[in-house]
Scaffold this motif. Sequence first.
Motif, PDB file in Angstrom:
ATOM      1  N   MET A   1       0.845  -1.191   0.000  1.00 40.44           N
ATOM      2  CA  MET A   1       0.000   0.000   0.000  1.00 40.44           C
ATOM      3  C   MET A   1       0.884   1.247   0.000  1.00 40.44           C
ATOM      4  N   ILE A   2       0.585   2.169  -0.891  1.00 32.64           N
ATOM      5  CA  ILE A   2       1.357   3.411  -0.988  1.00 32.64           C
ATOM      6  C   ILE A   2       0.678   4.471  -0.124  1.00 32.64           C
ATOM      7  N   LYS A   3       1.374   4.942   0.907  1.00 31.99           N
ATOM      8  CA  LYS A   3       0.801   5.982   1.757  1.00 31.99           C
ATOM      9  C   LYS A   3       1.158   7.376   1.265  1.00 31.99           C
ATOM     10  N   ASP A   4       2.406   7.544   0.850  1.00 34.61           N
ATOM     11  CA  ASP A   4       2.875   8.843   0.362  1.00 34.61           C
ATOM     12  C   ASP A   4       3.525   8.641  -0.997  1.00 34.61           C
ATOM     13  N   LEU A   5       3.017   9.349  -2.005  1.00 36.76           N
ATOM     14  CA  LEU A   5       3.537   9.235  -3.364  1.00 36.76           C
ATOM     15  C   LEU A   5       4.056  10.591  -3.809  1.00 36.76           C
ATOM     16  N   TRP A   6       5.328  10.620  -4.180  1.00 37.68           N
ATOM     17  CA  TRP A   6       5.963  11.856  -4.621  1.00 37.68           C
ATOM     18  C   TRP A   6       6.217  11.764  -6.119  1.00 37.68           C
ATOM     19  N   LEU A   7       5.712  12.727  -6.861  1.00 35.12           N
ATOM     20  CA  LEU A   7       5.912  12.794  -8.305  1.00 35.12           C
ATOM     21  C   LEU A   7       6.934  13.884  -8.597  1.00 35.12           C
ATOM     22  N   VAL A   8       8.075  13.458  -9.093  1.00 32.40           N
ATOM     23  CA  VAL A   8       9.202  14.374  -9.275  1.00 32.40           C
ATOM     24  C   VAL A   8       9.400  14.647 -10.764  1.00 32.40           C
ATOM     25  N   GLY A   9       9.138  15.867 -11.196  1.00 32.90           N
ATOM     26  CA  GLY A   9       9.351  16.241 -12.590  1.00 32.90           C
ATOM     27  C   GLY A   9      10.830  16.259 -12.919  1.00 32.90           C
ATOM     28  N   ILE A  10      11.194  15.634 -14.044  1.00 33.17           N
ATOM     29  CA  ILE A  10      12.609  15.565 -14.419  1.00 33.17           C
ATOM     30  C   ILE A  10      12.875  16.226 -15.768  1.00 33.17           C
ATOM     31  N   GLY A  11      11.984  17.109 -16.193  1.00 29.58           N
ATOM     32  CA  GLY A  11      12.207  17.800 -17.461  1.00 29.58           C
ATOM     33  C   GLY A  11      12.272  16.828 -18.615  1.00 29.58           C
ATOM     34  N   THR A  12      13.226  17.024 -19.498  1.00 29.56           N
ATOM     35  CA  THR A  12      13.369  16.127 -20.646  1.00 29.56           C
ATOM     36  C   THR A  12      14.505  15.128 -20.431  1.00 29.56           C
ATOM     37  N   GLY A  13      14.798  14.844 -19.168  1.00 29.40           N
ATOM     38  CA  GLY A  13      15.754  13.784 -18.858  1.00 29.40           C
ATOM     39  C   GLY A  13      17.140  14.248 -18.493  1.00 29.40           C
ATOM     40  N   SER A  14      17.356  15.544 -18.424  1.00 31.90           N
ATOM     41  CA  SER A  14      18.660  16.077 -18.027  1.00 31.90           C
ATOM     42  C   SER A  14      18.673  16.302 -16.521  1.00 31.90           C
ATOM     43  N   PRO A  15      19.748  15.900 -15.803  1.00 36.38           N
ATOM     44  CA  PRO A  15      19.811  16.193 -14.370  1.00 36.38           C
ATOM     45  C   PRO A  15      19.661  17.678 -14.067  1.00 36.38           C
ATOM     46  N   GLY A  16      20.076  18.537 -14.998  1.00 33.86           N
ATOM     47  CA  GLY A  16      19.947  19.971 -14.802  1.00 33.86           C
ATOM     48  C   GLY A  16      18.518  20.469 -14.828  1.00 33.86           C
ATOM     49  N   GLY A 121      -4.619   8.586  -9.031  1.00 37.41           N
ATOM     50  CA  GLY A 121      -5.987   8.648  -8.547  1.00 37.41           C
ATOM     51  C   GLY A 121      -6.709   7.315  -8.606  1.00 37.41           C
ATOM     52  N   ARG A 122      -6.144   6.339  -9.316  1.00 39.34           N
ATOM     53  CA  ARG A 122      -6.746   5.012  -9.401  1.00 39.34           C
ATOM     54  C   ARG A 122      -6.309   4.095  -8.256  1.00 39.34           C
ATOM     55  N   LEU A 123      -5.321   4.506  -7.482  1.00 44.56           N
ATOM     56  CA  LEU A 123      -4.827   3.668  -6.401  1.00 44.56           C
ATOM     57  C   LEU A 123      -5.826   3.632  -5.254  1.00 44.56           C
ATOM     58  N   THR A 124      -5.940   2.465  -4.627  1.00 49.32           N
ATOM     59  CA  THR A 124      -6.843   2.291  -3.486  1.00 49.32           C
ATOM     60  C   THR A 124      -6.067   1.670  -2.318  1.00 49.32           C
ATOM     61  N   PRO A 125      -6.063   2.328  -1.154  1.00 49.97           N
ATOM     62  CA  PRO A 125      -6.572   3.677  -0.910  1.00 49.97           C
ATOM     63  C   PRO A 125      -5.672   4.705  -1.577  1.00 49.97           C
ATOM     64  N   ARG A 126      -6.221   5.893  -1.783  1.00 51.13           N
ATOM     65  CA  ARG A 126      -5.437   6.928  -2.454  1.00 51.13           C
ATOM     66  C   ARG A 126      -4.318   7.416  -1.544  1.00 51.13           C
ATOM     67  N   PRO A 127      -3.102   7.511  -2.084  1.00 52.83           N
ATOM     68  CA  PRO A 127      -1.998   8.006  -1.257  1.00 52.83           C
ATOM     69  C   PRO A 127      -2.036   9.523  -1.118  1.00 52.83           C
ATOM     70  N   ALA A 128      -1.299  10.023  -0.150  1.00 52.87           N
ATOM     71  CA  ALA A 128      -1.082  11.459  -0.055  1.00 52.87           C
ATOM     72  C   ALA A 128      -0.085  11.846  -1.139  1.00 52.87           C
ATOM     73  N   LEU A 129      -0.482  12.786  -1.984  1.00 50.34           N
ATOM     74  CA  LEU A 129       0.343  13.163  -3.129  1.00 50.34           C
ATOM     75  C   LEU A 129       1.178  14.401  -2.841  1.00 50.34           C
ATOM     76  N   ARG A 130       2.401  14.361  -3.309  1.00 48.84           N
ATOM     77  CA  ARG A 130       3.265  15.537  -3.322  1.00 48.84           C
ATOM     78  C   ARG A 130       3.831  15.657  -4.726  1.00 48.84           C
ATOM     79  N   VAL A 131       3.702  16.817  -5.338  1.00 52.20           N
ATOM     80  CA  VAL A 131       4.187  17.036  -6.695  1.00 52.20           C
ATOM     81  C   VAL A 131       5.327  18.050  -6.666  1.00 52.20           C
ATOM     82  N   ILE A 132       6.460  17.658  -7.237  1.00 54.52           N
ATOM     83  CA  ILE A 132       7.618  18.548  -7.340  1.00 54.52           C
ATOM     84  C   ILE A 132       7.843  18.814  -8.827  1.00 54.52           C
ATOM     85  N   PRO A 133       7.488  19.997  -9.317  1.00 50.78           N
ATOM     86  CA  PRO A 133       7.592  20.256 -10.760  1.00 50.78           C
ATOM     87  C   PRO A 133       9.039  20.343 -11.215  1.00 50.78           C
TER      88      PRO A 133
END
Length: 247
Positions: A1-16, A121-133
């Motif tokens: 079960m995923i409690k906390d899900l962090w979505l980390v934007g990585i641009g077009t694949g460059s570490p920069g 949003g399809r995960l059950t139960p829904r995790p707490a989301l954090r988005v890092i653009p």
Amino acid sequence: MIKDLWLVGIGTGSPGHVTLDGMQALRDAAVILLPRKGEAKENLLALRQVILEAAGTRAEIRSFDYPERDPALPYAARVAAWHDEIARRWSAALHAAPDGPVALLVWGDPALYDSTLRIAGRLTPRPALRVIPGITAIQALTAAHAIPLNEVNGAVKITTGRRLRDHGWPEGEDTLVVMLDGACSFAGLDPEGVHIWWGAYLGSPAQRLLAGPLAEVADEIIAARAEARARHGWIMDTYLLRRGSTG
């Protein structure tokens, strides 16, 4: 079960293209999920691994096989079924995972023509989301060409290749940013007075840029795109179209 899900934007694949917040999130995550997309796209996995090495993460890395879309289904049903299956594979990959945040590396920005938030949003139960653009493909494109995104007091329409192909140039718009266009839909437009700025693999050593009047460079872009995709096995590109101006 995923409690906390962090979505980390990585641009077009460059570490920069990963922000300082994004790098810190990768260091703080307990588990990082990495998709495997087949041999033809192994360097996509390698790019993610370069970013993880740059971040210095100590998270447990778990991989899952990315599903294919079912071409027999209508488009909306095909995408819905695909998202359902991705969510199922996330959950399966995280069976008996250690406690703590789970991070996913998201190409571009998690909120811009990306479905990761919808899949979460399809995960059950829904995790707490954090988005890092991260840096978006649009930012990377305009920076690479050193052009402004908008005209003075002008609007910008962000759309997809599918919509451009099916509906043509949106009425009342002078500047378009087109994403997810594997069919080079710009070739079907009336090129009169239109300028294009195209870029692929933005921010990477393989970066390709072309720009000019659409009537003059459309064929060159199509050929360059086909050659690059054949060489690398994948391509991520976008372009900006503008009427009546060259930037």
